[in-house]
Design a protein around this motif. Structure first.
Motif, short mmCIF file in Angstrom:
data_model
loop_
_atom_site.label_atom_id
_atom_site.label_comp_id
_atom_site.label_asym_id
_atom_site.label_seq_id
_atom_site.Cartn_x
_atom_site.Cartn_y
_atom_site.Cartn_z
N VAL A 97 0.83 -1.21 0.00
CA VAL A 97 0.00 0.00 0.00
C VAL A 97 0.87 1.26 0.00
O VAL A 97 0.55 2.25 -0.68
CB VAL A 97 -0.94 0.00 1.23
N LEU A 98 1.98 1.22 0.74
CA LEU A 98 2.82 2.41 0.89
C LEU A 98 3.95 2.48 -0.15
O LEU A 98 4.70 3.46 -0.16
CB LEU A 98 3.43 2.45 2.29
N SER A 99 4.07 1.48 -1.01
CA SER A 99 5.17 1.45 -1.97
C SER A 99 5.26 2.67 -2.89
O SER A 99 6.37 3.08 -3.25
CB SER A 99 5.09 0.18 -2.82
N PRO A 100 4.13 3.28 -3.32
CA PRO A 100 4.27 4.48 -4.15
C PRO A 100 5.08 5.60 -3.51
O PRO A 100 5.65 6.44 -4.22
CB PRO A 100 2.80 4.91 -4.35
N PHE A 101 5.17 5.60 -2.18
CA PHE A 101 5.93 6.65 -1.51
C PHE A 101 7.43 6.39 -1.52
O PHE A 101 8.21 7.20 -1.00
CB PHE A 101 5.45 6.80 -0.05
N LEU A 102 7.86 5.26 -2.09
CA LEU A 102 9.28 4.94 -2.18
C LEU A 102 9.95 5.55 -3.41
O LEU A 102 11.14 5.35 -3.64
CB LEU A 102 9.48 3.42 -2.21
N LEU A 149 16.68 9.52 12.23
CA LEU A 149 16.01 9.38 10.93
C LEU A 149 14.98 10.46 10.68
O LEU A 149 14.16 10.34 9.77
CB LEU A 149 15.34 8.00 10.85
N SER A 150 15.00 11.52 11.46
CA SER A 150 13.95 12.54 11.36
C SER A 150 14.01 13.32 10.05
O SER A 150 13.03 13.98 9.68
CB SER A 150 14.06 13.52 12.54
N GLU A 151 15.14 13.24 9.33
CA GLU A 151 15.25 13.98 8.06
C GLU A 151 14.48 13.30 6.94
O GLU A 151 14.19 13.93 5.91
CB GLU A 151 16.73 14.09 7.66
N LEU A 152 14.15 12.03 7.10
CA LEU A 152 13.47 11.29 6.03
C LEU A 152 11.98 11.61 6.02
O LEU A 152 11.37 11.79 7.07
CB LEU A 152 13.67 9.79 6.23
N PRO A 153 11.37 11.66 4.83
CA PRO A 153 9.91 11.84 4.75
C PRO A 153 9.20 10.73 5.52
O PRO A 153 9.50 9.54 5.31
CB PRO A 153 9.63 11.75 3.24
N PRO A 154 8.26 11.05 6.41
CA PRO A 154 7.69 10.05 7.32
C PRO A 154 7.03 8.86 6.63
O PRO A 154 7.25 7.72 7.04
CB PRO A 154 6.66 10.87 8.12
N VAL A 155 6.20 9.08 5.61
CA VAL A 155 5.51 7.96 4.97
C VAL A 155 6.50 7.09 4.21
O VAL A 155 6.37 5.86 4.20
CB VAL A 155 4.39 8.48 4.04
N MET A 156 7.50 7.71 3.61
CA MET A 156 8.55 6.93 2.95
C MET A 156 9.29 6.08 3.97
O MET A 156 9.61 4.91 3.72
CB MET A 156 9.52 7.86 2.25
N LEU A 157 9.56 6.64 5.13
CA LEU A 157 10.22 5.89 6.20
C LEU A 157 9.38 4.71 6.63
O LEU A 157 9.89 3.60 6.86
CB LEU A 157 10.48 6.83 7.39
N ALA A 158 8.07 4.91 6.75
CA ALA A 158 7.17 3.81 7.12
C ALA A 158 7.21 2.71 6.06
O ALA A 158 7.25 1.52 6.40
CB ALA A 158 5.74 4.34 7.28
#
Length: 302
Positions: free
Chosen positions: A62-67, A185-194
């Protein structure tokens, strides 16, 4: 007149946004509460390892598009922290909650899950020197006393104790992962990190799942529960949660977790007929009350 109308319109829009936000927080709490119901339904037929692997895979898809172009955001030095975050935010706690769901009512895991907020404060103090107030210390002791009350529930035999211990350990894992993400890891976009965390956790659980495949093909109801657990309660819910954080901030978004135990117990009662016992009510009040009490503290300095 125009200025007055603009102010009135702005106030109405703010009121609508306030109600919308409140509704979204309730929906998110209900969805996450449903995850404990689905684990209770599917953990037996699949086994904890296989169920967690399915949950991770469905959620990651589900979250792969954010990669998209994720490699541009990640530094080589961050990969060890990404692996540790994946283990402690997804693979290990998901397994512990699923393992507990095989042995005890859905509400047990949901109630102990509320300790994650308190563990985050404690681990931040122990490992990173963050200030911890007297209010939060009181909340920690209150929450742990709630776990003791929960484990005093004898009608379910040793399963209640084991599930409560597993859920408490899972909440501790969340406390570690929250601090790792915040400090490294706070610099990474949150949904991408998830999304990255779910894929890495899926790789970690692949071998345990392959070694523990069910002897009998699970029924359709268990497959439906696994799909809902992964796609709705993990993938969609994560995206929804990070959207709320971006709009209203983490402090307000986290209040959705206060509703998780209530909904988990409610869904399990409605769909599985699981009893709501005095020990569960008392433990939930102690743990959740401690969490809410701690959140009324002022933001830590330094």
């Amino acid at each position: 007149m125009t200025t007055s109308a603009s102010v009135s319109g702005g106030a109405q829009q703010e009121g609508v946004r306030s109600w919308t936000t409140a509704l979204e927080l309730v929906v998110l709490g209900a969805v996450w509460g449903g995850s404990f119901l689905f684990m209770r339904m599917a953990s037996g037929p699949f086994g904890a390892s296989v169920l967690v692997e399915l949950r991770l895979l469905f959620g990651a898809l589900v979250l792969s598009p954010f990669l998209y172009r994720a490699h541009l955001h990640i530094k080589r030095s961050q990969w060890p922290y990404l692996l540790l975050a994946a283990l402690l935010s997804s693979a290990l706690p998901f397994f512990l909650f699923a393992w507990g769901a095989e042995r005890a009512p859905a509400g047990i895991g949901a109630i102990t899950n509320s300790l994650a907020v308190l563990f985050t404060a404690l681990i931040g103090f122990l490992l990173y020197g963050q200030r911890i107030s007297r209010r939060r210390v009181i909340a920690l002791f209150t929450g742990f006393f709630g776990v003791v009350v929960l484990m005093s529930h004898r009608t379910g035999g040793s399963g209640i104790v084991l599930a409560a211990l597993a859920g408490t350990t899972a909440a501790c894992c969340y406390g570690f992962s929250a601090n790792i993400i915040k400090h490294h890891l706070s610099e990474l976009p949150p949904v991408m990190l998830a999304a990255i965390s779910l894929w890495l956790a899926a790789l970690m659980m692949l071998v345990p799942a392959a070694l523990n495949l069910p002897a009998v093909v699970p029924p359709a109801s268990a497959w439906l529960a696994a799909v809902c657990l992964g796609m709705v309660c993990t993938g969609i819910a994560y995206g929804f949660y990070f959207r709320l954080i971006k709009r209203i901030g983490a402090a307000r978004a986290v209040t959705s977790t206060y509703l998780v135990p209530m909904f988990a117990v409610l869904w399990a009662w409605l769909w599985l007929g699981e009893a709501i016992t005095p020990q569960m009510i008392c433990a939930g009040a102690l743990i959740l009350g401690g969490v809410i009490f701690s959140q009324r503290d002022k933001a830590p300095r330094g």
